[in-house]
Enzyme design. Structure first.
Site, mmCIF file in Angstrom:
data_model
loop_
_atom_site.group_PDB
_atom_site.id
_atom_site.type_symbol
_atom_site.label_atom_id
_atom_site.label_comp_id
_atom_site.label_asym_id
_atom_site.label_seq_id
_atom_site.Cartn_x
_atom_site.Cartn_y
_atom_site.Cartn_z
ATOM 1 N N GLY A 166 0.676 -1.354 0.001
ATOM 2 C CA GLY A 166 -0.038 -0.005 -0.008
ATOM 3 C C GLY A 166 0.891 1.240 0.093
ATOM 4 N N GLY A 167 0.614 2.075 -1.037
ATOM 5 C CA GLY A 167 1.403 3.328 -1.175
ATOM 6 C C GLY A 167 0.638 4.586 -0.950
ATOM 7 N N SER A 217 -19.604 19.564 1.442
ATOM 8 C CA SER A 217 -19.106 19.795 2.529
ATOM 9 C C SER A 217 -20.278 20.656 3.454
ATOM 10 C CB SER A 217 -18.077 21.283 2.465
ATOM 11 O OG SER A 217 -18.127 21.922 3.498
ATOM 12 N N ARG A 275 -23.697 16.951 13.367
ATOM 13 C CA ARG A 275 -23.510 16.154 12.120
ATOM 14 C C ARG A 275 -24.124 14.920 12.249
ATOM 15 N NH1 ARG A 275 -17.882 13.895 9.702
ATOM 16 N NH2 ARG A 275 -17.218 16.238 9.173
ATOM 17 N N GLU A 333 -5.347 3.890 7.748
ATOM 18 C CA GLU A 333 -6.771 3.754 7.774
ATOM 19 C C GLU A 333 -7.116 2.297 8.162
ATOM 20 O OE1 GLU A 333 -9.352 5.835 5.370
ATOM 21 O OE2 GLU A 333 -11.102 4.634 5.891
HETATM 22 C C1 LIG Z 1 -13.716 12.095 0.128
HETATM 23 C C2 LIG Z 1 -12.751 11.925 1.364
HETATM 24 C C3 LIG Z 1 -12.196 12.922 1.899
HETATM 25 C C4 LIG Z 1 -11.417 13.040 3.181
HETATM 26 N N1 LIG Z 1 -10.949 14.085 3.511
HETATM 27 C C5 LIG Z 1 -10.067 14.205 4.647
HETATM 28 C C6 LIG Z 1 -9.450 15.318 5.120
HETATM 29 O O1 LIG Z 1 -9.893 16.367 4.756
HETATM 30 N N2 LIG Z 1 -8.708 15.044 6.468
HETATM 31 C C7 LIG Z 1 -8.054 13.790 6.800
HETATM 32 O O2 LIG Z 1 -7.274 13.785 7.918
HETATM 33 N N3 LIG Z 1 -8.646 12.534 6.386
HETATM 34 C C8 LIG Z 1 -9.651 12.747 5.296
HETATM 35 N N4 LIG Z 1 -10.145 11.674 4.806
HETATM 36 C C9 LIG Z 1 -9.746 10.315 5.118
HETATM 37 C C10 LIG Z 1 -8.149 10.257 4.670
HETATM 38 O O3 LIG Z 1 -8.129 10.307 3.343
HETATM 39 C C11 LIG Z 1 -7.944 8.698 4.543
HETATM 40 O O4 LIG Z 1 -8.245 7.951 5.875
HETATM 41 C C12 LIG Z 1 -6.460 8.353 4.389
HETATM 42 O O5 LIG Z 1 -5.927 8.875 3.041
HETATM 43 C C13 LIG Z 1 -6.093 6.824 4.350
HETATM 44 O O6 LIG Z 1 -4.664 6.666 3.700
HETATM 45 P P1 LIG Z 1 -4.056 5.204 3.748
HETATM 46 O O7 LIG Z 1 -2.574 5.440 3.572
HETATM 47 O O8 LIG Z 1 -4.317 4.588 5.106
HETATM 48 O O9 LIG Z 1 -4.692 4.666 2.720
HETATM 49 P P2 LIG Z 1 -4.941 5.010 1.123
HETATM 50 O O10 LIG Z 1 -4.608 6.202 0.661
HETATM 51 O O11 LIG Z 1 -6.313 4.419 0.689
HETATM 52 O O12 LIG Z 1 -3.892 3.894 0.324
HETATM 53 C C14 LIG Z 1 -4.143 2.424 0.249
HETATM 54 C C15 LIG Z 1 -3.017 1.981 -0.603
HETATM 55 O O13 LIG Z 1 -3.265 0.518 -0.489
HETATM 56 C C16 LIG Z 1 -3.044 -0.013 -1.935
HETATM 57 N N5 LIG Z 1 -3.989 -1.245 -2.070
HETATM 58 C C17 LIG Z 1 -5.123 -1.452 -1.330
HETATM 59 N N6 LIG Z 1 -5.579 -2.739 -1.379
HETATM 60 C C18 LIG Z 1 -4.302 -3.580 -2.104
HETATM 61 C C19 LIG Z 1 -4.062 -4.765 -2.437
HETATM 62 N N7 LIG Z 1 -4.910 -5.797 -2.217
HETATM 63 N N8 LIG Z 1 -2.865 -4.948 -2.831
HETATM 64 C C20 LIG Z 1 -1.758 -4.121 -3.054
HETATM 65 N N9 LIG Z 1 -2.061 -2.763 -2.395
HETATM 66 C C21 LIG Z 1 -3.223 -2.369 -2.381
HETATM 67 C C22 LIG Z 1 -3.540 1.125 -2.835
HETATM 68 O O14 LIG Z 1 -3.423 1.088 -4.082
HETATM 69 C C23 LIG Z 1 -3.084 2.380 -1.902
HETATM 70 O O15 LIG Z 1 -1.735 2.430 -2.686
HETATM 71 C C24 LIG Z 1 -11.205 11.797 3.462
HETATM 72 C C25 LIG Z 1 -11.581 10.547 2.875
HETATM 73 C C26 LIG Z 1 -12.287 10.686 2.041
HETATM 74 C C27 LIG Z 1 -13.316 9.547 1.201
#
Ligand SMILES: Cc1cc2nc3c(=O)[nH]c(=O)nc-3n(C[C@H](O)[C@H](O)[C@H](O)COP(=O)(O)OP(=O)(O)OC[C@H]3O[C@@H](n4cnc5c(N)ncnc54)[C@H](O)[C@@H]3O)c2cc1C
Ligand code: SF4
Ligand code: SF4
Ligand code: FES
Lengths: 249, 657
Positions: free
Chosen positions: B9-10, B249, B296, B398
């Site tokens: 995951g990146g 929003s 909310r 997450e």
């Molecule tokens: C619309 C929206 C708005 C948001 N706004 C905010 C905000 O303003 N402030 C805030 O703090 N948070 C916000 N969030 C929450 C936040 O964006 C996420 O919680 C956060 O970006 C998650 O990051 P992550 O690195 O955990 O996962 P992700 O960014 O989802 O990355 C997951 C990675 O895992 C890889 N992956 C997944 N499954 C596999 C698999 N089986 N094999 C190989 N690779 C895989 C994907 O390719 C990706 O690279 C928002 C979320 C949404 C949906």
């Protein structure tokens, strides 16, 4: 209204080495639908307009809100994001084709890895010393931040390259998006320590000199990035850089 | 140094972890199902929290801790929240040094704004695309390490399973190249799962389509615990698209937006032609004082219940109107455009309609999972922070459960993802130094065989009558109806049965594609099985948790609150005092006086309030616990509850006077 239909003509290709062919689909229309939701609809029952059961269509997508850059394709001949292409704003039948400037992997999905390679080539990064707590960064004037922000929205979608007459698989041209990134990083207070390296790259084959100034790129960029401004600015930087290099010799 | 690290995951978490490992000189193999730059983190719009106190408001990481714990209703292990909030200002500085185009004050300092759940301007932001900007900054640093050959990227590779040896230790992974379906096994001394949220389990959500939760489910099925799965945040206002739910929003309501449905659900008129007398402004009717500006979660529940329980959504669909047209909001169009232009743009682009001309159609959208893979909250005693219960297997972002408790505060998740990644990185470097042994080749060949067999099985599914994408819709509808906003045991029981049924029907899917290049139908079918499994962890946790806490709302178990006039200060009640003493003894701490003593002159608590607090304390004792789900084949998961580490602050009740 209830049985309004969407008519899609999709250019299909089984794999990288197979020949392309066309298939037509008809799906129910729902208000506000975009091209991706029409494609999703075809997967629920992958049968063509003339009743042939076929394999589901392959395409690339991610965010579905025009920020990840994944879902680019040619829609009625124009390079754009399929997630923000609303069916009601398009002429039907809607023709979907993969980008022509990149190798097709399957159907509408192409291999855009050259774009990420180009980012390596131009050192599109800020060379920080390390990730430890070393205190705050330099202050940045809000006007400069605004200028930088425009370019930092580039999502590597490739629309600008698809539209560019100079970009093709037989040329080394890095293309407008990478030039925009070179401009962005040359602006950053720490990023600019690599400016000479970037300009060396921009001076050489495939650099900014290959741009024919056709301006197609700026017209298709879904993020409205002022690419031709960056091309002009980098052109200027390259000229100065060349003079400096000459003087040094 | 010898040994390799694999990061799966990146997104922000994965990239943050990668940078830390590479910086220590340890090579990293980075896997992602899409080019990392296209990870879901790019979607975050709002910003990232850090109590830098740049506005002279006396903000401090201590207050950030309190806001985060309170917002999460005390389900987060507290020492971690403490560390995260302490580190946040440094993280912002680092991101700034990496070139994130944060908004600036006129003098050129970082600008901060206010977000939900706090009184302070604590949120740094980069235009309306903060997540994208943070992602790119970290992606660029990783590209730098890639150019220096310390990072090798495997993009378009899907994680299938952890390779575990006979002792249950993680020794690497099996992954599949989605371009040609080839499965390979990869060696590593430590693996970190950073695969993001599970939005697709709910069919449509505000998440990207790649957020299937399949990777989390796969390691769960291999013995990692899944924690707090029932805590799912739903955003009150999103645009219900045919393909996804796009965030709108809450500022629209702040500026005078009014929520309504036609009195007659069958009313097919253009909304602008429906007069006020034929409209039901249900929030204004039910909450005369707050109207459309109820908190909310209340707004979310009311909208949900009008559509789902009462079937009064627009055209019988799950949608209500959010009306900000000048005629109804009483605001000037130009002023609205200036203040809400960015939001209107999203609506115009994706809904193809103009909110100034015609009311928006919105519905609550599944947004974020507080729950996720269990990772250790402490170092020591054989435990390592960010490590799961499987030795050698770490997790961040997450996809793991820490930091946010029962509900996430806006702009805290970008922070927790980066902080989690930054924590996991150095720990994996330490881990591999003390675990340098190589595993036997057979461990890898066995797993390869297993995964190839599984692939062959799915590819051979071509005689059944089910369509994977249609089955996925059903899963999403069932989860959204029973396991999001309002939960009832009867519905959850039915949901568990439904999940069992979907699992059975899954075997009857016709994959309808046996070809090699980018076979999405096949890959999706495999992932769908794992989505159904993960759904069970969420639904079972929700079923067993008989209380209301954070995002988990079960009206049948809501504590009855005394009348407003009878509410008081919880610190004045005997029940609370006793509870705090117990907690202090249990956790071996003494909490700061401000959490225990009400200011001098505070009125004594009314008997009704004393009674309420007694019940509340009982609820805390029973339920302020982490839910731990263990996967069981062909059955419902086992659930147990574990104490939360409360070394910073005692819980306090949520009372709005
Ligand atoms: C619309 C929206 C708005 C948001 N706004 C905010 C905000 O303003 N402030 C805030 O703090 N948070 C916000 N969030 C929450 C936040 O964006 C996420 O919680 C956060 O970006 C998650 O990051 P992550 O690195 O955990 O996962 P992700 O960014 O989802 O990355 C997951 C990675 O895992 C890889 N992956 C997944 N499954 C596999 C698999 N089986 N094999 C190989 N690779 C895989 C994907 O390719 C990706 O690279 C928002 C979320 C949404 C949906
Ligand atoms: S200006 Fe023209 S030639 Fe130059 S990059 Fe843009 S499209 Fe290509
Ligand atoms: S410059 Fe614009 S068109 Fe080109 S890749 Fe970036 S976002 Fe896409
Ligand atoms: S799916 Fe991300 S840009 Fe269209």
């Amino acid at each position: 209204m209830a049985d309004k239909k969407v008519h899609l003509i999709v250019k299909r290709q089984e794999g990288p080495d197979s020949a392309p062919y066309w298939e037509e689909f008809e799906v129910p229309h729902t208000p506000g639908m975009n091209v991706i939701s029409a494609l999703m609809e075809t997967r629920l029952n992958p049968v063509t307009r003339d009743g042939k059961r076929v394999r589901p269509v392959t395409w690339d997508s991610g965010c579905l809100e025009e920020v990840c850059g994944a879902c680019s394709m040619l829609i009625n001949g124009r390079p754009r994001q399929s997630c923000s292409a609303l069916v009601d704003n398009l002429e039907q039948p809607i023709r979907l084709e993969p980008f022509s400037k990149f190798p097709v992997l399957r159907d509408l999905m192409v291999d855009r890895s050259p774009m990420f390679e180009a980012l390596k080539r131009i050192k599109a990064w800020v060379p920080v010393d390390g990730t430890y707590a070393m205190g705050p960064a330099e202050k940045i004037d809000p006007a400069q931040q605004q200028e930088m922000y425009k370019y930092s929205e580039c999502m590597t979608c490739g629309c600008c390259l698809e539209a560019c007459p100079q970009y093709n698989d037989s040329s080394a041209f890095v293309g407008a998006s990478a030039i925009g990134q070179a401009y962005l990083f040359n602006m950053n207070p720490t990023g600019k320590t690599l400016k000479d390296d970037r300009l060396d790259e921009m001076m050489g084959p495939g650099g900014v000199v290959d741009c024919g100034n056709a301006q197609n790129c700026v017209r298709v960029c879904p993020k409205g990035i002022p690419l031709t401004d960056a091309i002009a600015a980098i052109g200027g930087q390259v000229t100065l850089h060349a003079v400096k290099r000459l003087l040094r010799q | 140094m010898s040994g390799r690290v694999i990061i799966v995951g990146g997104g922000l978490a994965g990239l943050a972890a990668t940078i830390k490992v590479a910086e220590a000189g340890v090579p990293v193999d980075l896997f992602s199902v899409v080019p990392v730059k296209r990870s879901h983190s790019v979607c975050a719009q709002g910003g990232i929290n850090a109590a830098k106190n740049m506005k002279g408001e006396g903000d401090h990481p201590d207050i950030h801790v309190t806001d985060t714990l309170f917002g999460g209703e005390y389900l987060a292990d507290q020492p971690l929240v403490r560390r995260m909030c302490d580190e946040a200002p440094n993280i912002i500085d680092l991101l700034d040094r990496m070139g994130v185009t944060f908004n600036r004050t006129p003098e050129g300092f970082l600008d901060f704004r206010r977000f939900g759940g706090t009184l302070h301007n604590r949120t740094a932001f980069a235009g309306a695309t903060t997540g994208q900007q943070l992602m790119y900054a970290l992606d660029e640093q990783v590209r730098r390490y890639e150019a220096a050959s310390l990072v090798e990227k495997y993009e378009y590779w899907e994680f299938l399973s952890a390779v575990k040896d006979g002792e249950g230790r993680c020794r690497g992974i099996a992954a599949m190249n989605i371009w040609d379906r080839e499965v390979k096994v990869f060696r590593a001394n430590a693996v970190c799962i950073c695969t993001g949220g599970p939005g697709m389990v709910f069919g449509k959500s505000t998440n990207s389509v790649i957020n299937t939760g399949a990777a989390a489910s796969r390691v769960w099925q291999q013995g990692v615990w899944y924690a707090n799965g029932e805590f799912i945040q739903v955003h009150p206002t999103s645009i219900p698209g045919a393909d996804k739910l796009r965030l709108i929003s809450e500022s629209v309501r702040g500026e005078g937006g009014r929520v309504w449905v036609p009195r007659n659900p069958a009313d097919k008129r253009d909304p602008v032609e429906i007069p006020d007398s034929d409209r039901d402004y249900f929030l204004e009717t039910k909450y005369p004082k707050y109207g459309n500006l109820v908190p909310r979660d209340v707004a979310t529940r009311e909208i949900f219940s009008v559509c789902v329980d009462e079937n009064r959504g627009i055209n019988g669909e799950n949608m209500v109107y959010l009306d900000i047209t000048p005629a109804r909001s009483g605001k000037d169009g130009e002023v609205l455009e200036r203040k809400l232009g960015g939001v209107f743009e999203i609506y115009r682009k994706f809904a193809g309609d103009d909110p100034i001309q015609r009311p928006m159609r919105i519905f609550p959208g599944m947004h974020y999972s507080m729950g996720g893979l269990w990772v250790s909250p402490v170092d020591g005693g054989g435990q390592v922070r960010q490590k799961t219960n499987v030795p050698g297997l770490f997790s961040a972002g997450e996809v793991e459960f820490q930091y946010l408790g029962a509900n996430r505060l806006g702009a805290n998740s970008l922070l927790s993802c980066i902080f989690g990644g930054f924590t996991a990185g150095p720990r994996m470097v330490e881990w591999i130094a003390s675990h340098p042994e190589e595993a036997d080749e057979s461990v890898y060949s066995d797993e390869l065989k297993r995964q190839n067999a599984e692939n062959d099985k799915v590819l051979g599914m071509n005689s059944g009558g089910e369509n994977a994408f249609a089955l996925h819709r059903e899963l999403g509808q069932a989860m959204t109806a029973q396991c999001t906003v309002v939960r009832r045991n009867e519905g959850l029981r039915q949901l568990m049965d439904k999940l069992g049924e979907l699992e059975e029907r899954w075997s009857d899917i016709d994959v309808n594609d046996a070809s090699t290049p980018v076979n999405q139908s096949f890959a999706f079918t495999r992932a769908l099985f794992d989505m159904i499994q993960l759904a069970k962890a969420m639904a079972k946790g929700a079923l067993l948790r008989d209380e209301c806490r954070g995002a988990h709302y079960k009206p049948d178990f809501d504590l009855e609150k005394p009348e407003k006039e009878q509410l008081g200060d919880h610190r004045m009640t005997d029940a609370y005092k006793g509870f705090v003493r117990e907690l202090e003894a249990k956790h071996g701490v003494e909490y700061d006086a401000k959490f225990k003593e009400a200011p001098a002159g505070t009125a004594p608590a009314a008997p009704e309030f004393q009674e309420y607090m007694r019940n509340w304390v009982e609820q805390q004792k029973r339920w302020s616990k982490t839910t731990l789900a263990t996967w069981k084949p062909n059955a419902e998961p086992d659930i147990e509850f574990r104490d939360v580490v409360m070394t910073c602050e005692p819980p306090k009740p949520r009372i709005y006077k």
